[in-house]
Design a protein around this motif. Structure first.
Motif, PDB file in Angstrom:
ATOM      1  N   VAL A 600      68.231  32.836 -43.110  1.00  0.00           N
ATOM      2  CA  VAL A 600      68.729  33.989 -43.853  1.00  0.00           C
ATOM      3  C   VAL A 600      68.697  33.650 -45.340  1.00  0.00           C
ATOM      4  CG1 VAL A 600      70.735  35.452 -44.310  1.00  0.00           C
ATOM      5  CG2 VAL A 600      70.178  34.796 -41.961  1.00  0.00           C
ATOM      6  N   ILE A 601      68.196  34.574 -46.169  1.00  0.00           N
ATOM      7  CA  ILE A 601      68.148  34.385 -47.620  1.00  0.00           C
ATOM      8  C   ILE A 601      69.289  35.177 -48.250  1.00  0.00           C
ATOM      9  CG2 ILE A 601      66.760  34.730 -49.699  1.00  0.00           C
ATOM     10  CD1 ILE A 601      64.263  34.608 -47.929  1.00  0.00           C
ATOM     11  N   SER A 602      70.033  34.541 -49.154  1.00  0.00           N
ATOM     12  CA  SER A 602      71.158  35.228 -49.785  1.00  0.00           C
ATOM     13  C   SER A 602      71.340  34.726 -51.210  1.00  0.00           C
ATOM     14  CB  SER A 602      72.445  34.991 -48.981  1.00  0.00           C
ATOM     15  OG  SER A 602      73.536  35.677 -49.566  1.00  0.00           O
ATOM     16  N   GLY A 603      71.656  35.632 -52.131  1.00  0.00           N
ATOM     17  CA  GLY A 603      71.909  35.243 -53.508  1.00  0.00           C
ATOM     18  C   GLY A 603      70.723  35.503 -54.418  1.00  0.00           C
ATOM     19  N   THR A 604      70.844  35.024 -55.664  1.00  0.00           N
ATOM     20  CA  THR A 604      69.767  35.146 -56.644  1.00  0.00           C
ATOM     21  C   THR A 604      69.218  33.764 -56.955  1.00  0.00           C
ATOM     22  OG1 THR A 604      71.369  35.070 -58.452  1.00  0.00           O
ATOM     23  CG2 THR A 604      70.713  37.239 -57.671  1.00  0.00           C
ATOM     24  N   PHE A 605      67.911  33.697 -57.291  1.00  0.00           N
ATOM     25  CA  PHE A 605      67.229  32.406 -57.339  1.00  0.00           C
ATOM     26  C   PHE A 605      66.543  32.157 -58.679  1.00  0.00           C
ATOM     27  CE2 PHE A 605      67.547  33.829 -52.985  1.00  0.00           C
ATOM     28  CZ  PHE A 605      68.065  32.714 -52.346  1.00  0.00           C
ATOM     29  N   THR A 606      66.223  30.879 -58.909  1.00  0.00           N
ATOM     30  CA  THR A 606      65.635  30.443 -60.171  1.00  0.00           C
ATOM     31  C   THR A 606      64.143  30.179 -60.042  1.00  0.00           C
ATOM     32  OG1 THR A 606      67.723  29.397 -60.800  1.00  0.00           O
ATOM     33  CG2 THR A 606      65.742  28.730 -62.019  1.00  0.00           C
ATOM     34  N   HIS A 607      63.743  29.447 -59.003  1.00  0.00           N
ATOM     35  CA  HIS A 607      62.361  28.975 -58.889  1.00  0.00           C
ATOM     36  C   HIS A 607      61.411  30.017 -58.304  1.00  0.00           C
ATOM     37  CE1 HIS A 607      63.886  25.106 -60.021  1.00  0.00           C
ATOM     38  NE2 HIS A 607      64.658  25.021 -58.952  1.00  0.00           N
ATOM     39  N   HIS A 608      61.885  30.808 -57.352  1.00  0.00           N
ATOM     40  CA  HIS A 608      61.041  31.812 -56.693  1.00  0.00           C
ATOM     41  C   HIS A 608      61.856  33.072 -56.450  1.00  0.00           C
ATOM     42  CE1 HIS A 608      57.750  28.994 -55.812  1.00  0.00           C
ATOM     43  NE2 HIS A 608      58.674  28.115 -55.491  1.00  0.00           N
ATOM     44  N   SER A 609      61.174  34.175 -56.217  1.00  0.00           N
ATOM     45  CA  SER A 609      61.851  35.416 -55.850  1.00  0.00           C
ATOM     46  C   SER A 609      62.180  35.387 -54.352  1.00  0.00           C
ATOM     47  CB  SER A 609      60.958  36.625 -56.153  1.00  0.00           C
ATOM     48  OG  SER A 609      59.840  36.638 -55.277  1.00  0.00           O
ATOM     49  N   ARG A 610      62.967  36.355 -53.911  1.00  0.00           N
ATOM     50  CA  ARG A 610      63.293  36.453 -52.480  1.00  0.00           C
ATOM     51  C   ARG A 610      62.026  36.591 -51.636  1.00  0.00           C
ATOM     52  NH1 ARG A 610      68.358  38.781 -50.661  1.00  0.00           N
ATOM     53  NH2 ARG A 610      69.957  38.728 -52.275  1.00  0.00           N
ATOM     54  N   ASP A 611      61.100  37.442 -52.100  1.00  0.00           N
ATOM     55  CA  ASP A 611      59.878  37.663 -51.328  1.00  0.00           C
ATOM     56  C   ASP A 611      59.014  36.417 -51.260  1.00  0.00           C
ATOM     57  OD1 ASP A 611      60.325  40.337 -50.596  1.00  0.00           O
ATOM     58  OD2 ASP A 611      59.735  41.003 -52.578  1.00  0.00           O
ATOM     59  N   GLU A 612      58.995  35.654 -52.344  1.00  0.00           N
ATOM     60  CA  GLU A 612      58.237  34.398 -52.323  1.00  0.00           C
ATOM     61  C   GLU A 612      58.854  33.413 -51.340  1.00  0.00           C
ATOM     62  OE1 GLU A 612      56.536  34.572 -56.920  1.00  0.00           O
ATOM     63  OE2 GLU A 612      58.436  33.568 -56.480  1.00  0.00           O
ATOM     64  N   TYR A 613      60.172  33.380 -51.274  1.00  0.00           N
ATOM     65  CA  TYR A 613      60.823  32.496 -50.293  1.00  0.00           C
ATOM     66  C   TYR A 613      60.569  32.981 -48.868  1.00  0.00           C
ATOM     67  CZ  TYR A 613      63.200  29.460 -53.602  1.00  0.00           C
ATOM     68  OH  TYR A 613      63.466  28.525 -54.563  1.00  0.00           O
ATOM     69  N   LYS A 614      60.562  34.283 -48.684  1.00  0.00           N
ATOM     70  CA  LYS A 614      60.258  34.815 -47.355  1.00  0.00           C
ATOM     71  C   LYS A 614      58.858  34.403 -46.912  1.00  0.00           C
ATOM     72  CE  LYS A 614      60.107  39.124 -44.727  1.00  0.00           C
ATOM     73  NZ  LYS A 614      60.288  40.598 -44.761  1.00  0.00           N
ATOM     74  N   ALA A 615      57.895  34.494 -47.853  1.00  0.00           N
ATOM     75  CA  ALA A 615      56.519  34.100 -47.529  1.00  0.00           C
ATOM     76  C   ALA A 615      56.432  32.615 -47.217  1.00  0.00           C
ATOM     77  CB  ALA A 615      55.599  34.456 -48.699  1.00  0.00           C
ATOM     78  N   LEU A 616      57.195  31.797 -47.955  1.00  0.00           N
ATOM     79  CA  LEU A 616      57.190  30.350 -47.702  1.00  0.00           C
ATOM     80  C   LEU A 616      57.763  30.024 -46.327  1.00  0.00           C
ATOM     81  CD1 LEU A 616      58.294  28.995 -51.209  1.00  0.00           C
ATOM     82  CD2 LEU A 616      56.100  28.576 -50.075  1.00  0.00           C
TER      83      LEU A 616
END
Length: 667
Positions: A600-616
């Motif tokens: 589960v992804i939650s919060g705001t990020f520095t290195h990548h966007s939510r969608d980039e993390y989803k793809a990873l």
């Protein structure tokens, strides 16, 4: 005394300035005759001194009559569509979703008018227009640079010197109402078909293969979104102001909004004032102003989470119902269509309206000859919303839904719990067969250009094509002699079919037309099982284990590949070279480092966007879900993680990963 080169450059600068004043600022400083004399002088100098030719000279805006075909260009940034809303309450809900997604962080929205034209992407390098590309399928579009250069409100050379060396700006190409009315009047006098609305006229003009025609039609453009690596500001609104200073036509209606109340005021104002505008609008767009916040909010599969479109309330018209006809779609669904007395609705002459299904017909209690209210909201085809029963004088026959297929005569079926009737004769019903082929060649599937519904119908009626695999057997000399076909067109079709063999496997899977398998599901199946053979072998239970694949989809996939005709169809495609597995290159990028993990992804990020993390997560074999449960393996947590998710994670003992821990895990 000026040299010829100096005089040419001076005239170009002055004409660019006058062009900007007239077409962008709407504040000319010289009369038309003086402008024309300067243009004529420049043309003469350029002809005398061809060594000083410049493709972006003001003289090049007149276009030429050389016919050109359009090449396909891939967008650097996909051109996604926006989610639509039709009420202020839905916009308020969007506002709250943004607030929640940003974990309560302050934010601004930017309100803009939604112009009803055709989307365009403009690429500038060194301050000069180098490419203009249509939206296309959102991933690839047509290069229409030569046509766009004729649109005088689009700068060929930017003003000032503070623009990025390379950037993209998007906007809408429009045909003003006055131009549209004049054009249709001319076409009527020449007994040519009229354009239905300014949007269609603009789109058709932009795709003309004769740029001189485009130049003569007086198209306009409003620009509304800047993209690139080195933008001058960190906010959308400020970037638009920079774009305005560089010579782009940016709407004066753009506003920063700081609350739901201001959003409502903006909607109420433009809902009336839009009727005084010189161009067509069909709504408004609201975007989060901060680019950093946009990145953190990310995207769904089809649209950004940081923007939403509000569509104006649909207009209604009253007209007479003359008859009801029935259309059969590629999946066999039978759709009733009302045939009406022509009526003007939202700038379009409406003669037909959808009735959706039998339940809608019965609920309206329709009779032939009824006066009906027709509405055009977010749908392409208008719909009947009510009957004026007080206008019934001589009531006609009651409308009853048919029970046999209007195309092949097969008794219709209706699945329990579903509203639609369908024809089960999928292998012998012509519209279904042709519809599946049309789906196969569509842009989001195999993207085979040069073929349309008429051509497919012609090939089918002549027995040249019985299913999509037959396309790969077409020969140029056989089809060149057909009606509306020549040697060049025939060769282009054969070449386009051949090129489709390079289309990625997930799009091939979508192209097969399996019921309930859309683009997103096809991609999930392809990435999970890698090849057509593994999908064929998969059981319903195997498929359900893949994220977001439910029982209905799984059963449909199994049923499709249980049919011997479908298996033979797939095998023929394979023999003709169509991709039936994910390439080794794509597979080499994938790992099993997160195999079996639900994250589960939650919060705001520095290195990548939510969608980039989803793809990873997907790239490394994991599954991304939106809610915390007993099946959750990890929570990838950024700043301002949702307190409810944090509390539930603690109760369930779910491990929480920081960005750095997650990136280290997959490296």
């Amino acid at each position: 005394m000026e040299s010829p080169q100096e005089k040419i450059e001076r005239l170009r600068r002055e004409l660019d300035e006058h062009n900007y004043n007239y077409y962008v600022l709407n504040a000319p400083t010289i009369d038309d005759r003086t402008f024309d004399e300067m243009m004529h002088e420049l043309q003469g100098l350029e002809e005398t001194f061809p060594q000083y030719f410049d493709p972006n000279s003001p003289t090049q805006r007149v276009g030429n009559d050389i016919n050109r075909s359009f090449s396909q260009v891939e967008h650097r940034y996909p051109m996604l569509s926006l989610s639509n809303t039709y009420s202020i309450e839905e916009v308020s809900a969007f506002y709250e979703r943004v607030r929640s997604g940003l974990m309560g962080e302050d934010f601004e929205l930017v309100g803009e008018l939604k112009y009803d034209g055709t989307s365009i992407s403009l690429i500038y390098e060194g301050g000069r227009l180098v490419r203009a590309v249509t939206r296309g399928d959102g991933t690839r579009g047509d290069d229409v640079t030569e046509n766009v250069k004729t649109i005088r409100s689009i700068p060929l050379q930017l003003r000032g010197n503070d623009y990025p060396d390379s950037f993209e700006i998007r906007g809408e190409i429009l045909m003003p109402w006055a131009v549209f009315d004049t054009l249709n009047k001319e076409r009527e006098e020449q007994e040519e078909p009229l354009f239905a609305n300014p949007r269609n006229a603009a789109a058709g003009t932009l795709k003309s293969q004769n740029s001189a025609v485009v130049a003569a039609r007086g198209l306009d453009a409003y620009l509304y979104y800047l993209l690139g690596e080195n933008l001058p500001a960190d906010t959308h609104y400020e970037n638009l102001q920079y774009a305005r200073s560089w010579g782009f036509k940016v709407s004066d209606a753009v506003r920063k909004l700081h609350s739901v109340e201001e959003v409502k005021e903006y909607i109420n104002y433009w809902d009336m004032e839009r009727k005084n505008l010189p161009v067509a609008t069909d709504g408004m767009v609201f975007k989060v102003n901060s680019l950093r916040q946009q990145k953190n909010l990310g995207y769904t599969a089809k649209s950004p989470r940081w923007a939403i479109a509000y569509k104006f309330q649909a207009e209604k018209a009253l007209t007479r119902l003359n008859s009801v006809s029935y259309q059969v779609g590629r999946t066999g669904t039978v759709t009733p269509v009302a045939n009406l007395d022509p009526v003007l609705l939202s700038g379009t002459i409406v003669k037909r309206a959808t009735l959706h299904n039998e339940d809608i017909i019965n609920a309206l209690d329709l009779h032939i000859g009824d006066m009906v209210f027709v509405e055009k909201g977010g749908e392409i085809i208008p719909k009947i919303t009510a009957v004026d029963t007080s206008a019934r004088l001589l009531i006609g026959e009651k409308v009853r839904f048919i029970r046999t297929c209007p195309e092949c005569g097969t008794p219709l079926k209706r699945i329990e719990g579903e509203a639609a009737w369908f024809c089960p004769n999928e292998k012998g019903c012509p519209p279904q067969i042709k519809g599946r082929i049309e789906h196969f060649i569509s842009r989001k599937a195999m993207n085979i250009e040069g073929l349309g519904s008429e051509t497919i119908g012609q090939f089918y009626s002549l027995g040249l094509v019985r299913d999509a695999s037959d396309l790969y057997t077409l020969q140029p000399d056989v089809i060149a002699g057909l009606e509306r076909m020549g040697e060049r067109s025939a060769q282009n079709i054969v070449d386009a079919v051949k090129q489709s063999c390079s289309v990625p496997f997930e799009r091939v899977l979508f192209a097969l037309g399996i019921r309930y398998v859309g683009e997103t599901v096809a991609k999930k199946l392809a990435l999970a099982l890698h090849s057509i053979d593994r999908i064929i072998e998969a059981t319903t239970e195997d498929l359900i284990r893949i994220g977001d694949i439910g029982v209905r989809i799984a059963q449909s996939v199994v049923a499709y590949f249980s049919d011997e005709d479908n298996l033979r169809f797939v095998e023929r495609l394979r023999q003709y070279g169509v991709q039936m597995q994910i390439t080794e290159e794509r597979l080499s990028e994938r790992t099993d480092k997160l195999s079996g993990a639900t994250i589960v992804i939650s919060g705001t990020f520095t290195h990548h966007s939510r969608d980039e993390y989803k793809a990873l997560i997907e790239q490394h074999g994991g599954i991304n879900t939106g809610s915390v449960s007993g099946k959750t393996t990890y929570i990838l947590a950024g700043e301002n993680m949702g307190p409810a998710k944090l509390e539930k994670a603690r109760k369930l003992g779910v491990r929480i990963l920081s960005e750095e821990e997650f990136l280290e895990m997959i490296q």
